[in-house]
Design a protein around this motif. Structure first.
Motif, PDB file in Angstrom:
ATOM      1  N   ILE A   1       0.999  -1.717  -0.217  1.00  0.00           N
ATOM      2  CA  ILE A   1      -0.190  -0.250  -0.132  1.00  0.00           C
ATOM      3  C   ILE A   1       0.976   1.242   0.117  1.00  0.00           C
ATOM      4  O   ILE A   1       1.596   1.465   0.911  1.00  0.00           O
ATOM      5  CB  ILE A   1      -0.849   0.147   1.194  1.00  0.00           C
ATOM      6  CG1 ILE A   1      -1.704  -1.334   0.959  1.00  0.00           C
ATOM      7  CG2 ILE A   1      -2.092   1.226   0.980  1.00  0.00           C
ATOM      8  CD1 ILE A   1      -3.049  -1.431   2.434  1.00  0.00           C
ATOM      9  N   GLU A   2       0.687   1.801  -1.068  1.00  0.00           N
ATOM     10  CA  GLU A   2       1.192   3.787  -1.190  1.00  0.00           C
ATOM     11  C   GLU A   2       0.680   3.897  -0.264  1.00  0.00           C
ATOM     12  O   GLU A   2      -0.474   4.398   0.347  1.00  0.00           O
ATOM     13  CB  GLU A   2       1.518   3.875  -2.523  1.00  0.00           C
ATOM     14  CG  GLU A   2       2.031   3.134  -3.747  1.00  0.00           C
ATOM     15  CD  GLU A   2       2.125   3.775  -4.873  1.00  0.00           C
ATOM     16  OE1 GLU A   2       1.584   4.803  -5.081  1.00  0.00           O
ATOM     17  OE2 GLU A   2       2.233   2.460  -5.740  1.00  0.00           O
ATOM     18  N   THR A   3       1.493   4.787   0.573  1.00  0.00           N
ATOM     19  CA  THR A   3       1.299   5.632   1.371  1.00  0.00           C
ATOM     20  C   THR A   3       1.651   7.684   1.046  1.00  0.00           C
ATOM     21  O   THR A   3       2.203   7.394   0.134  1.00  0.00           O
ATOM     22  CB  THR A   3       2.351   6.107   2.933  1.00  0.00           C
ATOM     23  OG1 THR A   3       3.262   5.718   2.562  1.00  0.00           O
ATOM     24  CG2 THR A   3       2.454   4.595   4.029  1.00  0.00           C
ATOM     25  N   LEU A   4       0.080   7.995   1.170  1.00  0.00           N
ATOM     26  CA  LEU A   4       0.055   9.006   0.857  1.00  0.00           C
ATOM     27  C   LEU A   4       0.926  10.654   0.977  1.00  0.00           C
ATOM     28  O   LEU A   4       1.215  10.386   2.647  1.00  0.00           O
ATOM     29  CB  LEU A   4      -1.173   9.473   0.898  1.00  0.00           C
ATOM     30  CG  LEU A   4      -1.940   9.136  -0.669  1.00  0.00           C
ATOM     31  CD1 LEU A   4      -3.626   9.507  -0.324  1.00  0.00           C
ATOM     32  CD2 LEU A   4      -1.970   8.486  -2.199  1.00  0.00           C
ATOM     33  N   SER A   5       1.914  10.954   0.758  1.00  0.00           N
ATOM     34  CA  SER A   5       2.572  12.740   1.033  1.00  0.00           C
ATOM     35  C   SER A   5       0.962  13.030   2.522  1.00  0.00           C
ATOM     36  O   SER A   5       0.066  13.300   1.397  1.00  0.00           O
ATOM     37  CB  SER A   5       2.941  13.137   1.284  1.00  0.00           C
ATOM     38  OG  SER A   5       2.678  13.676  -0.515  1.00  0.00           O
ATOM     39  N   LYS A   6       1.305  14.073   2.804  1.00  0.00           N
ATOM     40  CA  LYS A   6       0.051  15.379   3.444  1.00  0.00           C
ATOM     41  C   LYS A   6       0.148  15.777   2.112  1.00  0.00           C
ATOM     42  O   LYS A   6      -1.286  16.713   2.145  1.00  0.00           O
ATOM     43  CB  LYS A   6       1.053  16.367   4.498  1.00  0.00           C
ATOM     44  CG  LYS A   6       0.861  15.614   5.891  1.00  0.00           C
ATOM     45  CD  LYS A   6       1.583  16.127   7.141  1.00  0.00           C
ATOM     46  CE  LYS A   6       1.019  15.550   8.364  1.00  0.00           C
ATOM     47  NZ  LYS A   6       1.043  16.995   9.304  1.00  0.00           N
ATOM     48  N   GLU A   7       0.817  16.569   1.517  1.00  0.00           N
ATOM     49  CA  GLU A   7       0.175  17.502   0.335  1.00  0.00           C
ATOM     50  C   GLU A   7      -0.669  16.588  -0.585  1.00  0.00           C
ATOM     51  O   GLU A   7      -2.024  17.288  -1.361  1.00  0.00           O
ATOM     52  CB  GLU A   7       1.983  17.602  -0.598  1.00  0.00           C
ATOM     53  CG  GLU A   7       1.852  18.610   0.441  1.00  0.00           C
ATOM     54  CD  GLU A   7       3.426  19.287  -0.830  1.00  0.00           C
ATOM     55  OE1 GLU A   7       3.545  19.086  -1.999  1.00  0.00           O
ATOM     56  OE2 GLU A   7       4.305  19.891  -0.293  1.00  0.00           O
ATOM     57  N   GLU A   8      -0.887  15.664  -0.634  1.00  0.00           N
ATOM     58  CA  GLU A   8      -1.221  14.889  -1.807  1.00  0.00           C
ATOM     59  C   GLU A   8      -2.561  14.226  -1.147  1.00  0.00           C
ATOM     60  O   GLU A   8      -3.649  14.101  -1.858  1.00  0.00           O
ATOM     61  CB  GLU A   8      -0.425  12.862  -1.865  1.00  0.00           C
ATOM     62  CG  GLU A   8       0.895  13.952  -3.253  1.00  0.00           C
ATOM     63  CD  GLU A   8       1.651  12.275  -3.458  1.00  0.00           C
ATOM     64  OE1 GLU A   8       1.384  11.058  -2.721  1.00  0.00           O
ATOM     65  OE2 GLU A   8       2.641  12.113  -4.510  1.00  0.00           O
TER      66      GLU A   8
ATOM     67  N   LEU B   1      -4.002  16.341   1.235  1.00  0.00           N
ATOM     68  CA  LEU B   1      -4.722  17.661   1.244  1.00  0.00           C
ATOM     69  C   LEU B   1      -5.554  18.366  -0.280  1.00  0.00           C
ATOM     70  O   LEU B   1      -5.923  18.293  -0.617  1.00  0.00           O
ATOM     71  CB  LEU B   1      -3.614  18.500   1.995  1.00  0.00           C
ATOM     72  CG  LEU B   1      -3.856  18.698   2.906  1.00  0.00           C
ATOM     73  CD1 LEU B   1      -2.447  19.813   3.806  1.00  0.00           C
ATOM     74  CD2 LEU B   1      -4.728  18.966   4.213  1.00  0.00           C
ATOM     75  N   GLU B   2      -4.592  17.713  -1.270  1.00  0.00           N
ATOM     76  CA  GLU B   2      -5.068  18.252  -2.639  1.00  0.00           C
ATOM     77  C   GLU B   2      -6.273  17.023  -3.250  1.00  0.00           C
ATOM     78  O   GLU B   2      -7.270  17.472  -3.442  1.00  0.00           O
ATOM     79  CB  GLU B   2      -3.986  17.534  -3.783  1.00  0.00           C
ATOM     80  CG  GLU B   2      -2.938  18.628  -4.001  1.00  0.00           C
ATOM     81  CD  GLU B   2      -1.689  18.796  -4.599  1.00  0.00           C
ATOM     82  OE1 GLU B   2      -2.069  17.578  -5.037  1.00  0.00           O
ATOM     83  OE2 GLU B   2      -0.767  19.346  -4.672  1.00  0.00           O
ATOM     84  N   GLU B   3      -5.716  16.048  -2.689  1.00  0.00           N
ATOM     85  CA  GLU B   3      -7.526  15.015  -2.516  1.00  0.00           C
ATOM     86  C   GLU B   3      -8.675  15.786  -1.557  1.00  0.00           C
ATOM     87  O   GLU B   3      -9.473  15.175  -2.545  1.00  0.00           O
ATOM     88  CB  GLU B   3      -6.967  13.328  -2.103  1.00  0.00           C
ATOM     89  CG  GLU B   3      -7.383  12.283  -3.034  1.00  0.00           C
ATOM     90  CD  GLU B   3      -7.375  11.144  -2.421  1.00  0.00           C
ATOM     91  OE1 GLU B   3      -8.025  10.223  -1.293  1.00  0.00           O
ATOM     92  OE2 GLU B   3      -5.805  10.698  -2.844  1.00  0.00           O
ATOM     93  N   ASP B   4      -8.260  15.625  -0.626  1.00  0.00           N
ATOM     94  CA  ASP B   4      -9.762  15.957  -0.366  1.00  0.00           C
ATOM     95  C   ASP B   4     -10.252  17.334  -0.741  1.00  0.00           C
ATOM     96  O   ASP B   4     -11.338  17.666  -0.747  1.00  0.00           O
ATOM     97  CB  ASP B   4      -9.063  16.612   1.200  1.00  0.00           C
ATOM     98  CG  ASP B   4      -8.888  15.463   2.105  1.00  0.00           C
ATOM     99  OD1 ASP B   4      -9.129  14.170   1.711  1.00  0.00           O
ATOM    100  OD2 ASP B   4      -7.829  15.233   3.348  1.00  0.00           O
ATOM    101  N   LEU B   5      -9.326  18.410  -0.968  1.00  0.00           N
ATOM    102  CA  LEU B   5      -9.651  19.740  -1.920  1.00  0.00           C
ATOM    103  C   LEU B   5     -10.904  19.175  -2.927  1.00  0.00           C
ATOM    104  O   LEU B   5     -11.717  19.764  -3.645  1.00  0.00           O
ATOM    105  CB  LEU B   5      -8.539  20.477  -2.179  1.00  0.00           C
ATOM    106  CG  LEU B   5      -8.522  21.732  -2.786  1.00  0.00           C
ATOM    107  CD1 LEU B   5      -9.532  22.156  -1.835  1.00  0.00           C
ATOM    108  CD2 LEU B   5      -7.597  22.655  -3.505  1.00  0.00           C
ATOM    109  N   ALA B   6      -9.845  18.169  -3.991  1.00  0.00           N
ATOM    110  CA  ALA B   6     -11.172  17.688  -4.725  1.00  0.00           C
ATOM    111  C   ALA B   6     -12.241  16.826  -4.431  1.00  0.00           C
ATOM    112  O   ALA B   6     -13.353  17.661  -5.421  1.00  0.00           O
ATOM    113  CB  ALA B   6      -9.696  17.332  -5.975  1.00  0.00           C
ATOM    114  N   LYS B   7     -12.170  16.556  -3.288  1.00  0.00           N
ATOM    115  CA  LYS B   7     -13.552  16.129  -3.121  1.00  0.00           C
ATOM    116  C   LYS B   7     -14.785  16.988  -2.667  1.00  0.00           C
ATOM    117  O   LYS B   7     -15.816  17.016  -2.790  1.00  0.00           O
ATOM    118  CB  LYS B   7     -13.670  15.073  -1.730  1.00  0.00           C
ATOM    119  CG  LYS B   7     -12.693  13.642  -2.016  1.00  0.00           C
ATOM    120  CD  LYS B   7     -12.894  13.012  -0.886  1.00  0.00           C
ATOM    121  CE  LYS B   7     -11.762  11.294  -1.415  1.00  0.00           C
ATOM    122  NZ  LYS B   7     -11.580  10.505  -0.171  1.00  0.00           N
TER     123      LYS B   7
END
Length: 199
Positions: free
Chosen positions: A47-54, A56-62
Motif C-alpha cells: 500500500i502506497e502511503t500518500l504524503s500530506k500534500e497529496e 490535502l489535494e485529494e481532500d480539496l478535490a472531494k
C-alpha cells in the motif's frame, strides 16, 4: 477364538482409522487455508502511503466536487421555486375570480334589460360601473374567451350543454348559440363557455 480376535482387531482398528482420517482432513483444511492466506499476501501490492500534500489535494478535490454538486442542486431548487411562485401568482386569485364571474353575468343581463327600457342615463351609469369592474379584473389576468355562433366546436375549450338540429348546413357540428361566456385566468380556463351545437 481367532474369529473373535479378528473382530476385536477390526473393531479396535476401525475407530482409530476414522480418527486418523478426521485428523488428516483437518490438517488438509488448515493447509489449504494457510496456502490461501499466503497467496493473498503475496498478490497484494504494498500500500502506497500518500504524503500530506497529496492527501490535502485529494481532500480539496472531494470538497470542490461536493461544492459543485450542492451549487447545482441549489440552482435547480431556485429555478423550480421561482417557476412555482410565478404559477402561484398567476392563479392566486382564482377562487375570487370564479366567485366574481356571476357578478359579470349579472352586469350583462342588467345592461340588456336597461337598454330595453330606453333610459339613457341609467344605461350609461351601469356601463361605467361594468367597464370599471371588467378592467379591474382584466388587470388581474382575467380575460373573456372569444366565442361566437358559427365557430367550430372544440371539446377542449367549449362545453356543449345541448344539441339542436342545425338551422343551416354550414352550422352542422358548429356552435349555434353561446349560453354562458367563458373566462381564462392567464393561460388557464377557469370557466368553459357553455354553448349549443348544431346536429
Amino acid at each position: 477364538m481367532a474369529v473373535l480376535l479378528r473382530t476385536y482387531k477390526k473393531v479396535f482398528i476401525y475407530p482409530m482409522a476414522t480418527k486418523n482420517k478426521k485428523e488428516e482432513k483437518d490438517i488438509q483444511v488448515e493447509e489449504q487455508v494457510q496456502e490461501t492466506v499466503e497467496e493473498t499476501t503475496e498478490t497484494n501490492e504494498p500500500i502506497e502511503t500518500l504524503s500530506k500534500e497529496e492527501q490535502l489535494e485529494e481532500d480539496l478535490a472531494k470538497e470542490k466536487d461536493k461544492f459543485l454538486r450542492l451549487f447545482a442542486e441549489f440552482e435547480n431548487f431556485k429555478k423550480r421555486t421561482s417557476k412555482e411562485r410565478i404559477e402561484l401568482f398567476k392563479t392566486a386569485g382564482q377562487d375570487i375570480m370564479v366567485a366574481m364571474l356571476p357578478v359579470l353575468d349579472d352586469f350583462d343581463r342588467a345592461l340588456n334589460e336597461i337598454s330595453k327600457s330606453g333610459e339613457g342615463e341609467l344605461v350609461k351609469g351601469v356601463e361605467l360601473i361594468s367597464n370599471k369592474f371588467r378592467e379591474t379584473l382584466k388587470a388581474k389576468g382575467l380575460t373573456e374567451m372569444e366565442v361566437k355562433a358559427g365557430d367550430a366546436f372544440d371539446a377542449d375549450h367549449h362545453e356543449a350543454i345541448t344539441q339542436i338540429p342545425a338551422p343551416s348546413d354550414d352550422l352542422k357540428g358548429k356552435i349555434v348559440d353561446v349560453i354562458e361566456k367563458g373566462y381564462q385566468l392567464g393561460d388557464k380556463i377557469i370557466r368553459f363557455p357553455k354553448v349549443v351545437t348544431g346536429q
